[in-house]
Design a protein around this motif. Structure first.
Motif, PDB file in Angstrom:
ATOM      1  N   GLN A   1       0.820  -1.214   0.000  1.00  0.00           N
ATOM      2  CA  GLN A   1       0.000   0.000   0.000  1.00  0.00           C
ATOM      3  C   GLN A   1       0.853   1.263   0.000  1.00  0.00           C
ATOM      4  N   ILE A   2       1.979   1.232   0.684  1.00  0.00           N
ATOM      5  CA  ILE A   2       2.863   2.400   0.693  1.00  0.00           C
ATOM      6  C   ILE A   2       3.438   2.632  -0.694  1.00  0.00           C
ATOM      7  N   ILE A   3       3.913   1.570  -1.334  1.00  0.00           N
ATOM      8  CA  ILE A   3       4.491   1.712  -2.669  1.00  0.00           C
ATOM      9  C   ILE A   3       3.427   2.142  -3.669  1.00  0.00           C
ATOM     10  N   ASP A   4       2.270   1.500  -3.628  1.00  0.00           N
ATOM     11  CA  ASP A   4       1.180   1.853  -4.544  1.00  0.00           C
ATOM     12  C   ASP A   4       0.776   3.307  -4.325  1.00  0.00           C
ATOM     13  N   GLY A   5       0.588   3.681  -3.073  1.00  0.00           N
ATOM     14  CA  GLY A   5       0.320   5.072  -2.723  1.00  0.00           C
ATOM     15  C   GLY A   5      -1.099   5.556  -2.896  1.00  0.00           C
ATOM     16  N   ARG A   6      -1.979   4.742  -3.461  1.00  0.00           N
ATOM     17  CA  ARG A   6      -3.340   5.212  -3.746  1.00  0.00           C
ATOM     18  C   ARG A   6      -4.309   4.938  -2.608  1.00  0.00           C
ATOM     19  N   THR A   7      -3.852   4.302  -1.526  1.00  0.00           N
ATOM     20  CA  THR A   7      -4.759   3.956  -0.431  1.00  0.00           C
ATOM     21  C   THR A   7      -4.752   4.996   0.688  1.00  0.00           C
ATOM     22  N   GLY A   8      -3.880   5.977   0.582  1.00  0.00           N
ATOM     23  CA  GLY A   8      -3.794   6.982   1.640  1.00  0.00           C
ATOM     24  C   GLY A   8      -2.707   6.657   2.638  1.00  0.00           C
TER      25      GLY A   8
ATOM     26  N   GLY B   1      -6.425  -0.078 -21.316  1.00  0.00           N
ATOM     27  CA  GLY B   1      -7.676   0.160 -20.594  1.00  0.00           C
ATOM     28  C   GLY B   1      -7.462   0.142 -19.094  1.00  0.00           C
ATOM     29  N   PRO B   2      -8.440   0.641 -18.344  1.00  0.00           N
ATOM     30  CA  PRO B   2      -8.266   0.773 -16.895  1.00  0.00           C
ATOM     31  C   PRO B   2      -8.148  -0.561 -16.160  1.00  0.00           C
ATOM     32  N   TYR B   3      -8.881  -1.582 -16.604  1.00  0.00           N
ATOM     33  CA  TYR B   3      -8.827  -2.867 -15.904  1.00  0.00           C
ATOM     34  C   TYR B   3      -7.507  -3.575 -16.169  1.00  0.00           C
ATOM     35  N   GLY B   4      -7.087  -3.584 -17.418  1.00  0.00           N
ATOM     36  CA  GLY B   4      -5.811  -4.196 -17.763  1.00  0.00           C
ATOM     37  C   GLY B   4      -4.665  -3.468 -17.092  1.00  0.00           C
ATOM     38  N   ALA B   5      -4.720  -2.136 -17.089  1.00  0.00           N
ATOM     39  CA  ALA B   5      -3.676  -1.339 -16.450  1.00  0.00           C
ATOM     40  C   ALA B   5      -3.602  -1.641 -14.963  1.00  0.00           C
ATOM     41  N   GLU B   6      -4.751  -1.783 -14.336  1.00  0.00           N
ATOM     42  CA  GLU B   6      -4.773  -2.074 -12.891  1.00  0.00           C
ATOM     43  C   GLU B   6      -4.092  -3.408 -12.593  1.00  0.00           C
ATOM     44  N   GLN B   7      -4.313  -4.402 -13.424  1.00  0.00           N
ATOM     45  CA  GLN B   7      -3.667  -5.705 -13.220  1.00  0.00           C
ATOM     46  C   GLN B   7      -2.156  -5.594 -13.346  1.00  0.00           C
ATOM     47  N   VAL B   8      -1.701  -4.869 -14.344  1.00  0.00           N
ATOM     48  CA  VAL B   8      -0.259  -4.706 -14.540  1.00  0.00           C
ATOM     49  C   VAL B   8       0.349  -3.906 -13.393  1.00  0.00           C
ATOM     50  N   VAL B   9      -0.332  -2.866 -12.942  1.00  0.00           N
ATOM     51  CA  VAL B   9       0.152  -2.063 -11.814  1.00  0.00           C
ATOM     52  C   VAL B   9       0.328  -2.954 -10.582  1.00  0.00           C
ATOM     53  N   ARG B  10      -0.682  -3.738 -10.274  1.00  0.00           N
ATOM     54  CA  ARG B  10      -0.600  -4.598  -9.088  1.00  0.00           C
ATOM     55  C   ARG B  10       0.513  -5.632  -9.217  1.00  0.00           C
TER      56      ARG B  10
ATOM     57  N   GLY C   1       7.133   9.921   5.774  1.00  0.00           N
ATOM     58  CA  GLY C   1       6.957  11.364   5.710  1.00  0.00           C
ATOM     59  C   GLY C   1       6.342  11.863   4.407  1.00  0.00           C
ATOM     60  N   ALA C   2       5.926  10.983   3.540  1.00  0.00           N
ATOM     61  CA  ALA C   2       5.157  11.256   2.327  1.00  0.00           C
ATOM     62  C   ALA C   2       5.886  11.904   1.151  1.00  0.00           C
ATOM     63  N   PRO C   3       7.217  11.921   1.069  1.00  0.00           N
ATOM     64  CA  PRO C   3       7.787  12.441  -0.168  1.00  0.00           C
ATOM     65  C   PRO C   3       7.811  11.385  -1.278  1.00  0.00           C
ATOM     66  N   MET C   4       7.379  10.178  -0.956  1.00  0.00           N
ATOM     67  CA  MET C   4       7.456   9.082  -1.911  1.00  0.00           C
ATOM     68  C   MET C   4       6.417   9.241  -3.020  1.00  0.00           C
ATOM     69  N   PRO C   5       6.814   8.952  -4.262  1.00  0.00           N
ATOM     70  CA  PRO C   5       5.862   9.057  -5.382  1.00  0.00           C
ATOM     71  C   PRO C   5       4.713   8.062  -5.249  1.00  0.00           C
ATOM     72  N   LEU C   6       3.601   8.379  -5.880  1.00  0.00           N
ATOM     73  CA  LEU C   6       2.457   7.479  -5.935  1.00  0.00           C
ATOM     74  C   LEU C   6       2.659   6.550  -7.127  1.00  0.00           C
ATOM     75  N   PHE C   7       3.367   5.450  -6.919  1.00  0.00           N
ATOM     76  CA  PHE C   7       3.726   4.586  -8.032  1.00  0.00           C
ATOM     77  C   PHE C   7       2.506   3.956  -8.703  1.00  0.00           C
ATOM     78  N   GLY C   8       1.496   3.584  -7.931  1.00  0.00           N
ATOM     79  CA  GLY C   8       0.302   2.997  -8.530  1.00  0.00           C
ATOM     80  C   GLY C   8      -0.337   3.931  -9.535  1.00  0.00           C
ATOM     81  N   LYS C   9      -0.472   5.181  -9.161  1.00  0.00           N
ATOM     82  CA  LYS C   9      -1.082   6.175 -10.036  1.00  0.00           C
ATOM     83  C   LYS C   9      -0.195   6.426 -11.263  1.00  0.00           C
ATOM     84  N   ARG C  10       1.110   6.506 -11.038  1.00  0.00           N
ATOM     85  CA  ARG C  10       2.045   6.761 -12.136  1.00  0.00           C
ATOM     86  C   ARG C  10       2.072   5.603 -13.133  1.00  0.00           C
ATOM     87  N   TYR C  11       2.161   4.382 -12.603  1.00  0.00           N
ATOM     88  CA  TYR C  11       2.189   3.208 -13.470  1.00  0.00           C
ATOM     89  C   TYR C  11       0.893   3.076 -14.270  1.00  0.00           C
TER      90      TYR C  11
END
Length: 161
Positions: free
Chosen positions: A106-113, A137-146, A118-128
């Motif tokens: 969840q920290i690496i993905d960053g989209r869960t809050g 597409g959004p569903y395929g992208a989500e699978q690859v991100v995870r 200290g929060a300077p880390m990029p939101l990799f889930g959103k970026r990927y």
């Protein structure tokens, strides 16, 4: 024309997808499934020494600049931060010897809050996801991100001291 959707009426332009858009997204997701299975099969067939190679590559590309090539917190740009960049080899040691897999994911993905150090880390889930969404597409992208984040988490788990 309003649409009835799961017990509620959705007005056009409300941000919800039409049936055609949902079908198109589903097709994109289904088209990526063979790729996901092929990658999973390839991972199973790897030599034991290469088990975490994909995660290490992801780490070197996305994390080493801050955390260092050896994950010791001494990357080339680590001195630019006010806070010390964490030594990622000691995550389990700082957690009573247990690697907190879900929390690290969840920290690496960053989209869960849940934010890292200290929060300077990029939101990799959103970026990927942004890199892939137009392509698959959004569903395929989500699978690859995870999958990418999971490979990275498994690599980090494998280097714990």
């Amino acid at each position: 024309m309003d649409r009835w959707f799961g017990g509620r009426t959705i007005a056009p332009g409300s941000g919800h997808k039409t049936r055609a858009e949902e079908t198109s997204s589903m097709k994109s997701m289904l088209m990526t499934m063979p790729v996901v299975f092929a990658l999973a099969s390839a991972a199973v067939a790897q030599d034991p020494g290469e088990e975490f190679a994909a995660g290490r590559e992801e780490y070197l590309a996305a994390c080493a600049a801050c955390h260092g090539e050896n994950a010791d917190g001494n990357g080339p740009i680590a001195t630019m931060f006010k806070e010390r960049v964490p030594d990622l080899r000691k995550i389990a040691a700082g957690n009573d010897g247990v690697f907190p897999t879900l929390e690290i994911f969840q920290i690496i993905d960053g989209r869960t809050g849940i934010r890292g150090h200290g929060a300077p880390m990029p939101l990799f889930g959103k970026r990927y996801k942004a890199e892939l969404e137009d392509e698959i597409g959004p569903y395929g992208a989500e699978q690859v991100v995870r999958a990418r984040v999971l490979e990275l988490v498994l690599y980090l788990q494998s280097i714990q001291e």
